[in-house]
Design a protein around this motif. Structure first.
Motif, PDB file in Angstrom:
ATOM      1  N   UNK A 391       0.913  -1.185   0.049  1.00 54.19           N
ATOM      2  CA  UNK A 391       0.052  -0.156   0.068  1.00 54.19           C
ATOM      3  C   UNK A 391       1.005   1.094   0.010  1.00 54.19           C
ATOM      4  N   UNK A 392       1.827   1.265   0.735  1.00 53.44           N
ATOM      5  CA  UNK A 392       2.981   2.264   0.744  1.00 53.44           C
ATOM      6  C   UNK A 392       3.333   2.594  -0.579  1.00 53.44           C
ATOM      7  N   UNK A 395       0.694   4.102  -2.742  1.00 54.29           N
ATOM      8  CA  UNK A 395       0.294   5.386  -2.490  1.00 54.29           C
ATOM      9  C   UNK A 395       1.300   6.646  -2.654  1.00 54.29           C
ATOM     10  N   UNK A 399       0.754   9.900  -4.674  1.00 51.38           N
ATOM     11  CA  UNK A 399       0.941  11.228  -4.490  1.00 51.38           C
ATOM     12  C   UNK A 399       2.172  11.971  -5.300  1.00 51.38           C
ATOM     13  N   UNK A 407      -5.413   9.182  -3.406  1.00 50.54           N
ATOM     14  CA  UNK A 407      -4.572   8.595  -2.375  1.00 50.54           C
ATOM     15  C   UNK A 407      -5.505   8.747  -1.157  1.00 50.54           C
ATOM     16  N   UNK A 408      -6.169   9.820  -0.818  1.00 50.74           N
ATOM     17  CA  UNK A 408      -7.032   9.941   0.164  1.00 50.74           C
ATOM     18  C   UNK A 408      -7.928   8.969   0.220  1.00 50.74           C
ATOM     19  N   UNK A 411      -7.078   5.378   1.050  1.00 49.53           N
ATOM     20  CA  UNK A 411      -6.707   5.026   2.355  1.00 49.53           C
ATOM     21  C   UNK A 411      -7.970   5.158   3.338  1.00 49.53           C
ATOM     22  N   UNK A 414      -9.635   1.939   2.878  1.00 49.72           N
ATOM     23  CA  UNK A 414      -8.834   0.936   3.508  1.00 49.72           C
ATOM     24  C   UNK A 414      -9.419   0.681   4.937  1.00 49.72           C
ATOM     25  N   UNK A 415     -10.189   1.895   5.411  1.00 51.32           N
ATOM     26  CA  UNK A 415     -10.716   1.833   6.705  1.00 51.32           C
ATOM     27  C   UNK A 415     -12.077   0.731   6.557  1.00 51.32           C
TER      28      UNK A 415
ATOM     29  N   UNK B 174      -4.650   6.368   8.934  1.00 54.73           N
ATOM     30  CA  UNK B 174      -4.334   6.291   7.391  1.00 54.73           C
ATOM     31  C   UNK B 174      -4.398   7.764   6.762  1.00 54.73           C
ATOM     32  N   UNK B 175      -4.814   8.784   7.529  1.00 52.11           N
ATOM     33  CA  UNK B 175      -4.828  10.206   6.899  1.00 52.11           C
ATOM     34  C   UNK B 175      -3.225  10.411   7.387  1.00 52.11           C
ATOM     35  N   UNK B 177      -0.914   8.306   7.228  1.00 53.93           N
ATOM     36  CA  UNK B 177      -0.251   7.827   6.167  1.00 53.93           C
ATOM     37  C   UNK B 177       0.050   8.656   4.900  1.00 53.93           C
ATOM     38  N   UNK B 178      -1.168   9.184   4.561  1.00 54.09           N
ATOM     39  CA  UNK B 178      -1.034  10.111   3.523  1.00 54.09           C
ATOM     40  C   UNK B 178      -0.126  11.330   3.733  1.00 54.09           C
ATOM     41  N   UNK B 180       2.210  11.167   5.785  1.00 54.87           N
ATOM     42  CA  UNK B 180       3.690  11.032   5.722  1.00 54.87           C
ATOM     43  C   UNK B 180       4.159  10.762   4.261  1.00 54.87           C
TER      44      UNK B 180
END
Lengths: 473, 489
Positions: A391-392, A395, A399, A407-408, A411, A414-415, B174-175, B177-178, B180
């Motif tokens: 995932x990293x 994304x 970005x 990207x937002x 994620x 993903x929650x 997760x936010x 994460x974005x 970062x």
């Protein structure tokens, strides 16, 4: 075109190993219906193909068959991945002796042939070779889904899959023919050269071609709106076949998309990006949300695989070599975590197919519950599992390409999917069991689970372990 | 000085312990292995204390290993005066968690202690991480064991509480994460110190939305008003050890994130959000305090008191002056000690009575004088009684708040007054008066093991109260660096 020489064939050693094994299996079909010889032969063939593919020299790409097929870092990556998929699928196909069996030799021959097609898809440098490779894969997959002819739902799944699949193949072929019409070539390099300096302004039909090709390939990876086959096919097929399709078909489709996007349509990257971004958004949204209401484990994993197709596409959306490399990493880790999750489903047998079967598993089989928890966390994308690494990277590439809203969205979804996966965890750990302790499962299945779990953990602890390996075309 | 990687050893020793528990911990053996592992971790943390030079603001005992060269991210560990107290608090509290769970956890001990030890690795690792990715990994690693601790070993409504906890924290993180990833793609590094140096590359607009992204993660963990609603549920349903971990450490992770990420790396973002942060802090203080007054469940009451107390912490941090920040960190440690102690007290009495309803209690002093004395002590300390630990932290924060905007100080003082009210009232209802009829005949007094579990915290409460320099002396240098580094008001 010249006839194939030995150097041409040397490009295809892994594929030749698989095809050779298929021939032997079919010749011996009658003799090996009851012995586990077929599984052993397939496993050896998979390992041999993987090793030869992995050892292929990459002192510059090799080209064979008049530039239609290549061996480079990109194809090597996918060939190894597909060999691993095949090996794990073969291990997962080993059943308890009292369970009903598909015809062994035919079953394994089809697995091997499908894998041959998948491998070739990563190597293809020509639209026609790519089409043949993908059709080889898909045709075998139709049969594999319906291989239990005595089960009505398997037949239903196979027919649905076949009808939708043929339609998608037609779209793909139509897109290819339009591309040929515009550029006068089917080779990727020639297409790129012909398109250089031209664009959608001069050839608006190109947009249709790109859209059609992307649609045809989106079917292979089960991206929305070409996903409808996946839940039915996974549910109807036996669990090992579903696992094989979820992992292998996706890897092959992504391999094809990556090479076409980065090589053939390099100059049209923005059009390709737009199409792929649309597919990614729809897949992530629909896959995450619809999975919420599933009660069948295989259907749940099917919707999860749809969402993951979307995440994987995020990398390609960037339209850069970095992005393609991110998608490769995603595909690699995804294969192992999804095979692992399916592996637990397989290990639990009938009980594993419905969500309710996971009630109280942690109290009955703590080890298996822990492994399943690991795969669920990986599918959610929680560190330190390979799912997070995957995932990293995608994304990161989204970005970097400026797709921050995408990207937002990814994620946030993903929650949503965390809720789904953790529902299984809740059932396993926080509910009382209703069913008897599941029986022991074959050693082969345990071996596959261990391999998948190791890759999932190592890939999470060392997220960069693939970066030198996942080279974009 | 030691020449082995002290921080990594202290971080991963519990993980080794967890694997040992899983592999070997059949039956009763699990708790012995866990006790051994937590004590060994505490011992392994001592060299960190000995090796730290408190006059320096630099990260020390630094370990750096190549981790992900392709992304220019190293495996980096290091401590300064800010992180050291948290590492110790984590190590101490986990030992006490094992102590309090000794008899309380009867089923599935193996999984319980394994989860506890994984949580310890996550806690210590988070406070020792010197880059954002590692920080994030430990941050997320914390979620899973706590989820299991609540969901498997908690009260009747545990599944709801566990899932709510999971979704809230995950939605926040997760936010992050974005955020970062955006930081990485702009600055090309995730090392805290390098990021602070590279922050010029971030436009002020970008800093603002990055601050918002990190705020989502940190605010949920702290928890700040209005995203605190997971906390009362999680605290109430968690087993005692889970509540201790939650209140003692997990809540501090968010505030620590503000200190490590937001203040040094995103000063302009901090400025943009300063007023809302201050307002939300005092809202948390006052709202949390009022909410305690209507609670009928002891654990819920303490949970809302945590919301109020963590409001003091964020208030102190966002005054952005050295005194306020030092007070906030000291208060985090104080709250870690006291809320842990209060939850331990409640857990111990619950183990005997199996009720958390305040109305079921009364006159406990008659049956359990030692318990009542300790509870009185911890309630007084939490209410900010002079000479005990909370007093100093609150004084520093309130002073700083008055200097920033006097109405903030006034609200904070009101919060302290309410704090005294609800704690004394709680004590009155539980301990004073006639023994409640349903408690008659129960053996309520604490055992020696339980007194031994509470004693270290009582000692810490007095020690920190009389000698706050114990923590503060470590904070001066790094906090001065923090406030001189651009985040001043």
């Amino acid at each position: 075109m010249n006839s194939a020489t030995l150097s041409d064939l040397s490009v295809l050693v892994p594929e030749l190993i698989l095809v050779g094994t298929v021939l032997v299996l079919l010749l011996l079909a009658r003799r090996i219906q009851t012995a586990p010889v077929a599984a052993v032969m397939s496993l050896i063939a998979a390992v041999a193909a993987g090793v030869t593919a992995g050892m292929a020299v990459v002192s510059g790409p090799q080209i064979g068959f008049g530039g239609m097929v290549t061996v480079d870092g990109y194809s090597r990556f996918f060939k190894v991945l597909i060999a691993a998929t095949l090996a794990l699928a073969v291990l997962l196909s080993v059943r308890r002796s009292n369970e009903e069996q598909a015809p062994r030799a035919e079953y394994h021959a089809l697995l091997l042939l499908a894998s041959t097609g998948m491998m070739l898809a990563g190597s293809a440098l020509d639209l026609l070779v790519l089409y043949l490779a993908l059709e080889l894969m898909t045709l075998c997959a139709y049969v594999l889904v319906g291989i239990h002819v005595e089960r009505p739902w398997a037949n239903e799944a196979a027919i649905k899959y076949f009808l939708l699949g043929s339609f998608a193949s037609a779209l793909l072929l139509y897109g290819m023919s339009l591309t040929y019409g515009v550029t006068g070539s089917t080779g990727f390099a020639d297409i790129a050269a012909a398109l250089f300096g031209r664009g959608l302004e001069t050839d608006p039909i190109l947009l249709v071609a790109i859209g059609l090709i992307a649609s045809g390939l989106a079917f292979k990876i089960a991206a929305v709106p070409f996903h409808a086959w996946a839940p039915d096919a996974y549910q109807g097929a036996s669990a090992p076949v579903a696992a094989f399709l979820a992992a292998g078909s996706k890897a092959a489709g992504l391999a094809a998309l990556g090479r076409i996007g980065v090589v053939a349509f390099e100059s049209e990257a923005h059009a390709m990006s737009a199409v792929l971004a649309g597919l990614a958004v729809l897949s992530i949204l629909l896959g995450s949300i619809v999975a919420l209401s599933q009660t069948d484990m295989k259907r749940l994993l099917a919707y999860s695989s749809i969402a993951h197709a979307g995440y994987a596409l995020l990398g390609l959306t960037a339209g850069t070599p970095d992005g393609a490399s991110a998608t490769m990493t995603y595909a690699f880790f995804y294969v192992f975590m999804t095979l692992g999750a399916f592996g637990v489903v397989i290990a639990l047998g009938e009980r594993g197919e419905s969500l309710d079967g996971y009630r109280g598993l942690a109290a009955q089989r703590p080890g298996m519950a822990l492994v399943m928890l690991l795969f669920l966390l990986a599918l959610t994308g929680i560190p330190p599992t390979a799912g997070f690494s995957a995932k990293f990277v995608v994304i990161l590439s989204a970005v970097r390409a400026g797709y921050v809203p995408l990207a937002v969205l990814a994620v946030v979804c993903s929650v949503v999917s965390a809720f789904i996966y953790m529902r299984v965890a809740v059932l396993m750990y926080m509910r009382e069991p209703r069913e008897a302790v599941p029986p022991a499962f074959p050693v082969a299945v345990s071996a596959a689970l261990v391999v998948a779990a190791l890759v999932t953990v190592i890939g999470g602890v060392l997220p960069g372990s693939l970066s030198s390996w996942a080279v974009s075309p | 000085m030691s020449d082995y990687p002290v921080l990594s050893v202290a971080t991963f020793l519990p993980l080794v312990g967890a694997l040992a528990v899983l592999a070997l911990g059949r039956g009763e053996r699990a708790r012995w292995i866990a006790l051994l592992a937590t004590l060994a971790t505490l011992a392994a943390a001592v060299p960190i204390y000995l090796g730290l030079d408190k006059t320096s603001s630099e990260l020390q005992l630094v370990e750096s290993l190549e981790w992900i060269p392709a992304w220019n991210i190293a495996y980096g560990m290091g401590v300064d005066g800010i992180s050291l107290p948290f590492i110790f608090l984590s190590a101490v509290l986990t030992v006490l968690c094992v102590g309090v769970s000794w008899n309380a956890v009867q089923t599935r001990q193996r999984e319980f202690y394994a989860a506890l030890l994984v949580a310890e690795t996550a806690m210590i690792g988070l406070f020792a991480a010197t880059n954002l990715l590692l920080f994030y990994v430990f941050w997320e690693l914390m979620i899973v064991p706590v989820f299991l601790l609540i969901g498997v070993f908690g009260g009747p409504n545990r599944v709801f509480a566990a899932v709510k906890f999971l979704l809230f924290t995950l939605a926040g993180s997760v936010l992050m994460l974005v955020g970062m990833i955006a930081l990485h793609s702009t600055c090309g590094t995730l090392d805290f110190e390098q990021l602070a140096d590279a922050r010029e590359q971030l436009g002020s607009g970008q800093q603002s939305w990055l601050f918002a992204a990190f705020l989502a993660a940190f605010a949920v963990k702290v928890p700040m008003f209005p995203v605190h609603t997971w906390l009362p549920d999680a605290h109430t349903e968690a087993p005692t050890a889970g509540s201790v971990i939650l209140a003692g450490i997990l809540l501090k992770m968010g505030a620590y994130g503000f200190l490590r990420v937001s203040l040094p790396i995103l000063p302009e973002g901090v400025q943009t959000f300063l007023q809302p942060m201050l307002v939300l802090s005092v809202v948390a203080i006052v709202y949390g305090a009022y909410a305690t007054l209507v609670q009928t469940d002891i654990k819920r009451l303490i949970a809302f008191s945590s919301v109020s107390h963590m409001g003091f912490v964020t208030l102190g941090i966002f005054t952005l002056d050295a005194q306020g920040i030092e007070g906030a960190i000291l208060q985090m440690i104080n709250h870690g000690v006291l809320s842990a102690a209060l939850f331990l007290c409640v857990g111990m009495i619950y183990e005997r009575t199996h009720t958390r309803e305040i109305s079921d209690y009364g006159g406990v002093a008659r049956a359990a004088p030692v318990f009542s004395t300790l509870l009185a002590f911890f309630c007084l300390a939490a209410a900010g009684f002079p000479g005990l630990n909370s007093f100093v932290g609150e004084l520093l924060i309130v002073g700083s708040a008055f200097a920033t905007q006097s109405w903030l100080g006034a609200m904070a003082v009101w919060g302290i007054v309410l704090g005294t009210v609800y704690l004394v009232w709680l004590f009155y209802r539980v301990v004073m008066g006639e023994l409640a009829p349903n408690l008659a005949g129960m053996k309520l007094e604490l055992s020696a093991r339980e007194v031994a579990t509470l004693a270290p915290l009582a000692v810490l409460a007095i020690w920190l109260g009389l000698h706050p320099e114990l923590v503060l002396s470590y904070l001066h240098a790094p906090v001065a660096e923090l406030t001189n580094g651009g985040v001043t008001h």
